[in-house]
Write an enzyme that holds these catalytic residues in place. Structure first.
Site: not given
Length: 293
Positions: A96, A171, A239
């Protein structure tokens, strides 16, 4: 196929295992070599000391590491996978990361006639271990068709979202939605506990209606009990949310709830919950209630 898998964390370890168990010859690399040796002991295959060595001879190279810089560290340079990949092979990045990085990698791969897909996953550690991940893919349809049998080894759904970078953008949407749902569930459960409701009866009722969600089905009981050891850590969620917020700044999106929940996760970190899973948002409500009392 002969494949390489770079990065054997909580997601990569079982994902690479499913590929080996699916009949493919898997060559692995991990920054901590002992982890690679542990993987070989469990699944077979072979372990290497550099990403380039692991990628040598591979038809498809998978990467699943921490962030943009981690990806660059295993892709570029004399010891990176691109140094060993031949024309017509495929690099699949499951990290990701930013959409900007995905586009950068697509360009770097194209210059070497290597094909590229950005393919972040959702489903957490349990999804990886059970081979039930969702994969959001950016790239060309023909390239996806080439690697689809490999992705099917550890996935229940694989969906092409658009050109390079689109998988990462999808995502981001996934993480934005999760953040809001978990915060709502945390507040609802805290309210229920203060109101003296029975958690099992409550969830049995509301999970069958419009309030139902994966988070409610899989995390409400453990949130109620204060158990937060289920894979995807708060540090990683922050993050991911930062990536989404930065992208929102570029494309003009307003994400007030996402920004707020990101700060709530910062509160959890301050409480010592850096490695708690994402359902730990409820801890800050309990702490706040005690302080208020």
């Amino acid at each position: 196929m002969q494949v390489a898998f770079i990065g054997l964390g909580v997601m990569g370890f079982p994902m690479a295992g499913h590929l080996q168990q699916g009949g493919h010859q898997v060559q692995v690399y991990n920054r901590t070599f002992a982890k690679a040796e542990q993987w070989v002991t469990r699944f077979g295959g072979s372990a290497f000391h550099t990403p380039a060595e692991a990628a040598t001879g591979a038809d498809v190279v998978f990467v699943c590491v921490g962030n943009d810089d981690d990806v660059r560290s295993v892709v570029y340079g004399e010891q990176g996978v691109l140094a060993a990949m031949k024309a017509g092979t495929v690099l699949v990045d499951h990290t990701t990361a930013s959409a900007e990085l995905a586009r950068e990698l697509a360009g770097a791969c194209a210059s070497q006639q290597v094909e590229f897909l950005d393919a972040p996953v959702s489903g957490g550690q349990a999804g990886a271990e059970n081979g039930q991940l969702t994969v959001m893919v950016g790239g060309e349809e023909a390239v996806l068709a080439k690697v689809q049998p490999l992705l099917d080894c550890f996935s229940r759904y694989v969906g092409l979202q658009g050109p390079a970078g689109s998988g990462q953008l999808a995502k981001m949407v996934n993480q934005i939605c999760i953040a809001g749902v978990v915060q709502g569930l945390a507040e609802g459960l805290q309210f229920a506990k203060n109101a003296g409701l029975d958690q099992e009866r409550l969830v049995a009722a509301i999970s069958k209606g419009a309030a139902g969600s994966w988070q409610m089905d899989n995390r409400s009981a453990t949130m109620w009990r204060g158990e937060f050891e289920f894979g995807f850590a708060v540090d990683w969620m922050r993050k991911d949310l930062q990536i989404a917020l930065q992208e929102a700044g570029r494309n003009g999106s307003r994400l007030p709830l996402t920004a707020l929940v990101d700060q709530f996760y910062a509160d959890v970190q301050a409480l010592g919950g850096q490695r708690f899973d994402t359902s730990s948002l409820i801890t800050r409500l309990g702490t706040a209630a005690k302080k208020h009392t």
